[in-house]
Each structure stands twice: as structure tokens, then as C-alpha cells.
Design a protein around this motif. Structure first.
Motif, PDB file in Angstrom:
ATOM      1  N   ALA A   1      10.810  11.183 -21.788  1.00 58.13           N
ATOM      2  CA  ALA A   1       9.571  11.960 -21.853  1.00 58.13           C
ATOM      3  C   ALA A   1       9.647  12.979 -22.985  1.00 58.13           C
ATOM      4  O   ALA A   1       8.690  13.170 -23.748  1.00 58.13           O
ATOM      5  CB  ALA A   1       9.325  12.662 -20.518  1.00 58.13           C
ATOM      6  N   ALA A   2      10.795  13.638 -23.120  1.00 56.63           N
ATOM      7  CA  ALA A   2      10.969  14.614 -24.193  1.00 56.63           C
ATOM      8  C   ALA A   2      10.983  13.939 -25.557  1.00 56.63           C
ATOM      9  O   ALA A   2      10.476  14.489 -26.546  1.00 56.63           O
ATOM     10  CB  ALA A   2      12.267  15.390 -23.980  1.00 56.63           C
ATOM     11  N   CYS A   3      11.558  12.750 -25.635  1.00 55.76           N
ATOM     12  CA  CYS A   3      11.596  12.006 -26.895  1.00 55.76           C
ATOM     13  C   CYS A   3      10.184  11.659 -27.351  1.00 55.76           C
ATOM     14  O   CYS A   3       9.845  11.765 -28.530  1.00 55.76           O
ATOM     15  CB  CYS A   3      12.425  10.739 -26.708  1.00 55.76           C
ATOM     16  N   LYS A   4       9.343  11.270 -26.390  1.00 53.09           N
ATOM     17  CA  LYS A   4       7.945  10.978 -26.708  1.00 53.09           C
ATOM     18  C   LYS A   4       7.246  12.238 -27.202  1.00 53.09           C
ATOM     19  O   LYS A   4       6.506  12.219 -28.189  1.00 53.09           O
ATOM     20  CB  LYS A   4       7.259  10.398 -25.476  1.00 53.09           C
ATOM     21  N   ALA A   5       7.468  13.362 -26.518  1.00 55.20           N
ATOM     22  CA  ALA A   5       6.854  14.624 -26.936  1.00 55.20           C
ATOM     23  C   ALA A   5       7.354  15.044 -28.313  1.00 55.20           C
ATOM     24  O   ALA A   5       6.578  15.516 -29.158  1.00 55.20           O
ATOM     25  CB  ALA A   5       7.150  15.716 -25.908  1.00 55.20           C
ATOM     26  N   ASN A   6       8.644  14.872 -28.559  1.00 54.77           N
ATOM     27  CA  ASN A   6       9.211  15.256 -29.848  1.00 54.77           C
ATOM     28  C   ASN A   6       8.672  14.380 -30.968  1.00 54.77           C
ATOM     29  O   ASN A   6       8.481  14.838 -32.104  1.00 54.77           O
ATOM     30  CB  ASN A   6      10.735  15.172 -29.802  1.00 54.77           C
TER      31      ASN A   6
ATOM     32  N   GLU B   1       0.840  -1.203   0.000  1.00 56.61           N
ATOM     33  CA  GLU B   1       0.000   0.000   0.000  1.00 56.61           C
ATOM     34  C   GLU B   1       0.878   1.258   0.000  1.00 56.61           C
ATOM     35  O   GLU B   1       1.939   1.287   0.637  1.00 56.61           O
ATOM     36  CB  GLU B   1      -0.926   0.020   1.224  1.00 56.61           C
ATOM     37  N   GLY B   2       0.426   2.274  -0.712  1.00 55.97           N
ATOM     38  CA  GLY B   2       1.140   3.548  -0.743  1.00 55.97           C
ATOM     39  C   GLY B   2       2.295   3.610  -1.719  1.00 55.97           C
ATOM     40  O   GLY B   2       2.926   4.660  -1.866  1.00 55.97           O
ATOM     41  N   MET B   3       2.562   2.497  -2.409  1.00 54.76           N
ATOM     42  CA  MET B   3       3.685   2.459  -3.345  1.00 54.76           C
ATOM     43  C   MET B   3       3.230   2.537  -4.796  1.00 54.76           C
ATOM     44  O   MET B   3       4.036   2.413  -5.718  1.00 54.76           O
ATOM     45  CB  MET B   3       4.492   1.170  -3.133  1.00 54.76           C
ATOM     46  N   GLY B   4       1.941   2.757  -5.009  1.00 53.93           N
ATOM     47  CA  GLY B   4       1.399   2.721  -6.360  1.00 53.93           C
ATOM     48  C   GLY B   4       2.042   3.709  -7.310  1.00 53.93           C
ATOM     49  O   GLY B   4       2.328   3.385  -8.464  1.00 53.93           O
ATOM     50  N   MET B   5       2.280   4.918  -6.845  1.00 55.00           N
ATOM     51  CA  MET B   5       2.870   5.946  -7.707  1.00 55.00           C
ATOM     52  C   MET B   5       4.258   5.512  -8.182  1.00 55.00           C
ATOM     53  O   MET B   5       4.589   5.638  -9.367  1.00 55.00           O
ATOM     54  CB  MET B   5       2.968   7.268  -6.947  1.00 55.00           C
ATOM     55  N   ARG B   6       5.031   4.976  -7.267  1.00 50.14           N
ATOM     56  CA  ARG B   6       6.383   4.531  -7.634  1.00 50.14           C
ATOM     57  C   ARG B   6       6.315   3.367  -8.616  1.00 50.14           C
ATOM     58  O   ARG B   6       7.090   3.301  -9.578  1.00 50.14           O
ATOM     59  CB  ARG B   6       7.148   4.118  -6.379  1.00 50.14           C
ATOM     60  N   TYR B   7       5.394   2.441  -8.401  1.00 49.88           N
ATOM     61  CA  TYR B   7       5.261   1.298  -9.306  1.00 49.88           C
ATOM     62  C   TYR B   7       4.873   1.754 -10.711  1.00 49.88           C
ATOM     63  O   TYR B   7       5.400   1.257 -11.709  1.00 49.88           O
ATOM     64  CB  TYR B   7       4.199   0.328  -8.788  1.00 49.88           C
ATOM     65  N   ILE B   8       3.938   2.689 -10.772  1.00 50.70           N
ATOM     66  CA  ILE B   8       3.478   3.193 -12.069  1.00 50.70           C
ATOM     67  C   ILE B   8       4.632   3.839 -12.831  1.00 50.70           C
ATOM     68  O   ILE B   8       4.807   3.631 -14.036  1.00 50.70           O
ATOM     69  CB  ILE B   8       2.335   4.213 -11.867  1.00 50.70           C
ATOM     70  N   MET B   9       5.432   4.610 -12.123  1.00 45.72           N
ATOM     71  CA  MET B   9       6.504   5.368 -12.774  1.00 45.72           C
ATOM     72  C   MET B   9       7.585   4.471 -13.360  1.00 45.72           C
ATOM     73  O   MET B   9       8.255   4.866 -14.321  1.00 45.72           O
ATOM     74  CB  MET B   9       7.125   6.346 -11.779  1.00 45.72           C
ATOM     75  N   THR B  10       7.745   3.259 -12.816  1.00 45.37           N
ATOM     76  CA  THR B  10       8.833   2.405 -13.303  1.00 45.37           C
ATOM     77  C   THR B  10       8.630   1.939 -14.731  1.00 45.37           C
ATOM     78  O   THR B  10       9.587   1.521 -15.387  1.00 45.37           O
ATOM     79  CB  THR B  10       9.003   1.157 -12.410  1.00 45.37           C
ATOM     80  N   ASN B  11       7.392   1.992 -15.242  1.00 51.19           N
ATOM     81  CA  ASN B  11       7.155   1.548 -16.613  1.00 51.19           C
ATOM     82  C   ASN B  11       6.993   2.709 -17.584  1.00 51.19           C
ATOM     83  O   ASN B  11       6.763   2.499 -18.778  1.00 51.19           O
ATOM     84  CB  ASN B  11       5.911   0.652 -16.676  1.00 51.19           C
ATOM     85  N   PHE B  12       7.120   3.945 -17.082  1.00 55.05           N
ATOM     86  CA  PHE B  12       6.900   5.096 -17.952  1.00 55.05           C
ATOM     87  C   PHE B  12       7.926   5.174 -19.080  1.00 55.05           C
ATOM     88  O   PHE B  12       7.592   5.539 -20.207  1.00 55.05           O
ATOM     89  CB  PHE B  12       6.923   6.391 -17.135  1.00 55.05           C
ATOM     90  N   ASN B  13       9.194   4.874 -18.797  1.00 58.22           N
ATOM     91  CA  ASN B  13      10.202   4.924 -19.856  1.00 58.22           C
ATOM     92  C   ASN B  13       9.829   3.994 -21.002  1.00 58.22           C
ATOM     93  O   ASN B  13       9.935   4.342 -22.183  1.00 58.22           O
ATOM     94  CB  ASN B  13      11.586   4.556 -19.312  1.00 58.22           C
ATOM     95  N   HIS B  14       9.404   2.782 -20.632  1.00 58.93           N
ATOM     96  CA  HIS B  14       9.024   1.804 -21.654  1.00 58.93           C
ATOM     97  C   HIS B  14       7.818   2.295 -22.452  1.00 58.93           C
ATOM     98  O   HIS B  14       7.797   2.217 -23.685  1.00 58.93           O
ATOM     99  CB  HIS B  14       8.714   0.466 -20.983  1.00 58.93           C
ATOM    100  N   GLU B  15       6.809   2.789 -21.742  1.00 56.34           N
ATOM    101  CA  GLU B  15       5.599   3.259 -22.418  1.00 56.34           C
ATOM    102  C   GLU B  15       5.912   4.392 -23.391  1.00 56.34           C
ATOM    103  O   GLU B  15       5.463   4.395 -24.542  1.00 56.34           O
ATOM    104  CB  GLU B  15       4.582   3.723 -21.375  1.00 56.34           C
ATOM    105  N   ARG B  16       6.705   5.354 -22.940  1.00 60.06           N
ATOM    106  CA  ARG B  16       6.973   6.527 -23.777  1.00 60.06           C
ATOM    107  C   ARG B  16       7.894   6.199 -24.943  1.00 60.06           C
ATOM    108  O   ARG B  16       7.736   6.747 -26.042  1.00 60.06           O
ATOM    109  CB  ARG B  16       7.537   7.654 -22.899  1.00 60.06           C
TER     110      ARG B  16
END
Length: 440
Positions: A358-363, A263-278
Motif C-alpha cells: 500500500a505504501a509502495c503504491k502511495a509512494n 455470504e459475508g465474506m466479500g470484504m475478505r475476498y476483495i482484500m486478497t487482490n489488493f496487493n496485486h492491484e496496488r
């Protein structure tokens, strides 16, 4: 073999040398192109027009393990082999899979120029399964991963809400523990959930604590035909066949053991896959840009205006050159990122590359917009018509904002890049100062 239309292929597929693409990777590219070219690419326009894909597409991809390449690299070799999955298309062993294999896969999945048909089957594996893989208990993984890997069940990722998109920390969907502590009771709504309408389960961001990111947790939530869950498709501008969904949760009861991690670690877990998603979005969008620009290039070679082909008009060549130059520059950046991902440990890559990815995804969205605008303008009236020779330009122009917003809205991504660069710079400066002081 036909000569590629300029800008239609990455340089390595046009016969130009590259330091990245080994014979093994080229073998993988040929296998991917052949499989996807048989089962997806020729039908993508028809399915996107019909706003859905047939059920057999997911089954065919699952049976041939062609959903597995959507996962982050390196692949979960132990878990895959335990399920009897040892290779993909006979072209690559699961233990040899790298981010370059992932790049090639995403490039080929978008070869039609349309993100919806491919996204309709891969989004759950790419963005939903990793949360379970990395952070769930052994019991949860043993229970759900085999069916997900083999395509017997489907998932999505349920984070975004009507009032919380890129602002993940502001999520309101609430999960309260029952008095006996045996279950969570969920109330709230999720919006713009790709694949949701077809999904059996979702890792879902819920609020189990106070405000902000520290109050978020991840739950593995049943969806399809589950009591208290209502789902309906949303009409969106582009990527229609990907099944964008609105999910309502009314006193949905989920076993307490469906908590992913702590519990309470959801934000951190979500962020770990952001590089892959973007990075996935950046690669796919670059192929879409290629399709749009090369279609315009080919059209300008044959279309006549004012007594000569459009290609003989300097203003037309200038417009193609402007779009083409940023397209090829961006592709080189994507390849550079992928190379860095193969060289850096995951923890280091998350820190060093997070803001830049994140910038690469935006670009990628900027590049796609320029190429789609170019195609729509050069096709003229044909590019404003949903059928005929300009249909691809018209459809892809409507998909541009499906790249600019999902995976982190464009302005948020650019701001994140600079904030992350500042943070890394300050951290490294302090480390250098400490090191100097220690030597003194």
C-alpha cells in the motif's frame, strides 16, 4: 540502436547488471515491447485525446492472449490449459509465468506514458477476473472463465460507490434475497468504475447483511443491456480513454448461484487482490514517471534560454536530479517487492507485504507527481499546452491524481502501512514471548 535518454529506461535496459532479469525474462521483455509497440504505444496519445480506444484493440490483445499477463502470478495454469491457452506470444509458458513477467508487462503497457489506453483493456482481467478465479463455484468458473480468457466477454470490478471509496466497509448497495431464495435483488450505485461501460459482467460488492465489512458479499452481476442496469461514462481529468463509468442498479435480479463464495465474506475476498492491484499501479506509475522525466531531460538538452541550453542552468540540473533520484530509488523498491512476491507463499506475502505494498503504491504517486511537476515546469508554456512538443507533459500531469486516489487513496494507504506494521510487530512479539516462556 539509440542511446537511451537518461531516466527513460530501467537500469537493466540500459546495459547495467541486475540479479533479477534472466535471459528468459529479457526474451519476454522484447516480445512484450514488440507486440505493444505495434498495437498500442504509437496510438495511445491519439486515442487518449479522442477519449476512447477502437474496439479492435481488445480483440487483438485477446486473440494473442495478451490480456492474460494482467492476472496475478502464478497464473491459473489448469484453467488456462483447459481453455487451450498454453503460452503467451510463444515467449513464456503459462506455468513459467512469475511476478517479474507481470512487472515487465505492466511496464511496457505504460510505455506511452498514458494509463488510459492500456487500462481500457486490462483492468477487468487484472482486478475483476481474480475474484471469480479464487472464490467462485466450479459451475460459475466453468460457465464464465473461458469466454473471459478468450476475450469473448469483458468484465470490470465494481466496488467503489458515491459515498464509499477507500472506505470499502461502508458500501451501501444492497442485495436482498427473494422470498423463494432463488435470486438476489440489487439496488444502489457504483461510481468511478474503470471499463464499466464496456463490461458484460462485474464481480460486485453488495451488502447482504448488517453494517461493516462482515455484511458484504460478492455477486457476479450482468451489466451490459441487462434489465435494471443503467451505465453512463464519467468525465474525468486523466485516463479518459479507460472508460470510467457510473452504474445505477434498480431492482436488478441476479440468480442466487451468482454468489461468489459465501455470504459475508466479500470484504475478505476483495482484500486478497489488493496487493496485486496496488503493485500493478505502482509499476505502471513508475513508467509514467520515466516518460515524463526523460521527456523533460531531452527537452532541456536542446531548448535554449538566456543564450545557452537549459541543461547548462544549475537550477535545471538540480530539479532533474531531485526527481531522478527518487524515481530510481522507487523502481528499486518495486523490483524488491516483486522479488519478495516470487519468494513468499501467497498467504505470507499478504500478511508481510500488505501494508508495505500500500505504501509502495502511495509512494509511486509521490514520485510520479514530482516527475510530472518537473516536466511541466521545465517545458514551460509548452508543458501547459495540450498540443505540440509539451503535450505529453500536460497530459501526464493531469493523470497524477488518477494514481493518488484509485486502488486506495494515498492517505489511507500510508496509514494502512503503519497500522499493518504495528499489527505484525505486536503479533511477532507475542509469538516470541510465548516461545521464550515455553523454553523456560
Amino acid at each position: 540502436m539509440a542511446v537511451p535518454i537518461p531516466f527513460s529506461e530501467p537500469p537493466y535496459l540500459c546495459g547495467l547488471p541486475s540479479p533479477y532479469y534472466t535471459p528468459e525474462l529479457r526474451k519476454w521483455q522484447k516480445a512484450c515491447k514488440a507486440f505493444i509497440g505495434e498495437h498500442l504505444t504509437p496510438f495511445a496519445m491519439e486515442w487518449e485525446t479522442e477519449e476512447t480506444v477502437p474496439e479492435h484493440l481488445f480483440e487483438v490483445f485477446s486473440k494473442n492472449h495478451m490480456l492474460i499477463p494482467a492476472l496475478p502470478a502464478p497464473l491459473p495454469v489448469k484453467e488456462l490449459k483447459a481453455c487451450g491457452i498454453h503460452d503467451i506470444l510463444g515467449a513464456v509458458k503459462v506455468e513459467d509465468f512469475t511476478y517479474f513477467h507481470n512487472l515487465i508487462y505492466n511496464d511496457e503497457m505504460a510505455r506511452s506514458g498514458l494509463a488510459g489506453p492500456g487500462g481500457s483493456i486490462t483492468t477487468g482481467m487484472a482486478f475483476g477476473v481474480p475474484c471469480l478465479l479464487k472464490f467462485a463455484s466450479k459451475e460459475l468458473k466453468d460457465k464464465y472463465l473461458p469466454d473471459l480468457f478468450w476475450g469473448r466477454t469483458r468484465t470490470c470490478i465494481a466496488i467503489t460507490e458515491p459515498d464509499a471509496g477507500s472506505d470499502v466497509a461502508n458500501i451501501r448497495t444492497e442485495a436482498k434475497k427473494s422470498s423463494d431464495g432463488k435470486k438476489y435483488i440489487i439496488n444502489g450505485a457504483k461510481k468511478w468504475i474503470t471499463n464499466g461501460i464496456w463490461s458484460d459482467y462485474a464481480p460486485m460488492a453488495v451488502r447482504t447483511g448488517g453494517p461493516g465489512g462482515g455484511g458484504l458479499s460478492l455477486l457476479w452481476v450482468p451489466l451490459k443491456n441487462y434489465p435494471g442496469v443503467t451505465m453512463r461514462r464519467l468525465k474525468v481529468s486523466g485516463q479518459i480513454s479507460a472508460g470510467t463509468t457510473y452504474i445505477e442498479l434498480d431492482d436488478v435480479e441476479v440468480p442466487a448461484e451468482n454468489l461468489i463464495g459465501q455470504e459475508g465474506m466479500g470484504m475478505r475476498y476483495i482484500m486478497t487482490n489488493f496487493n496485486h492491484e496496488r503493485l500493478t499501479i505502482a509499476a505502471s506509475a513508475t513508467r509514467q514517471a520515466r516518460v515524463a522525466l526523460s521527456a523533460a531531460f531531452e527537452y532541456c538538452l536542446k531548448r535554449e534560454a538566456f543564450g545557452k541550453p537549459l541543461m547548462e542552468q544549475p537550477v535545471v540540473r538540480h530539479r532533474l536530479a531531485k526527481a531522478g533520484s527518487i524515481l530510481e530509488s522507487h523502481w528499486a523498491w518495486v523490483e524488491q517487492f516483486v522479488y519478495q512476491m516470487t519468494q513468499l507463499p501467497k498467504a505470507v506475502a499478504d500478511v508481510e507485504l500488505g501494508g508495505l505494498t500500500a505504501a509502495c503504491k502511495a509512494n509511486a504517486a509521490h514520485v510520479f507527481k514530482e516527475c510530472a511537476d518537473t516536466a511541466a515546469l521545465l517545458f514551460g508554456g509548452n508543458g501547459y499546452t495540450r498540443t505540440g512538443q509539451g503535450a505529453i507533459a500536460e497530459k501526464m500531469w493531469r493523470e497524477v491524481h488518477g494514481i493518488r486516489v484509485p486502488g486506495g487513496s494515498e492517505d489511507v494507504m500510508l496509514d494502512l502501512m503503519v497500522r499493518q506494521l504495528v499489527k505484525n510487530f505486536q503479533r511477532k512479539t507475542k509469538e516470541l514471548e510465548k516461545e521464550g516462556a515455553a523454553k523456560l
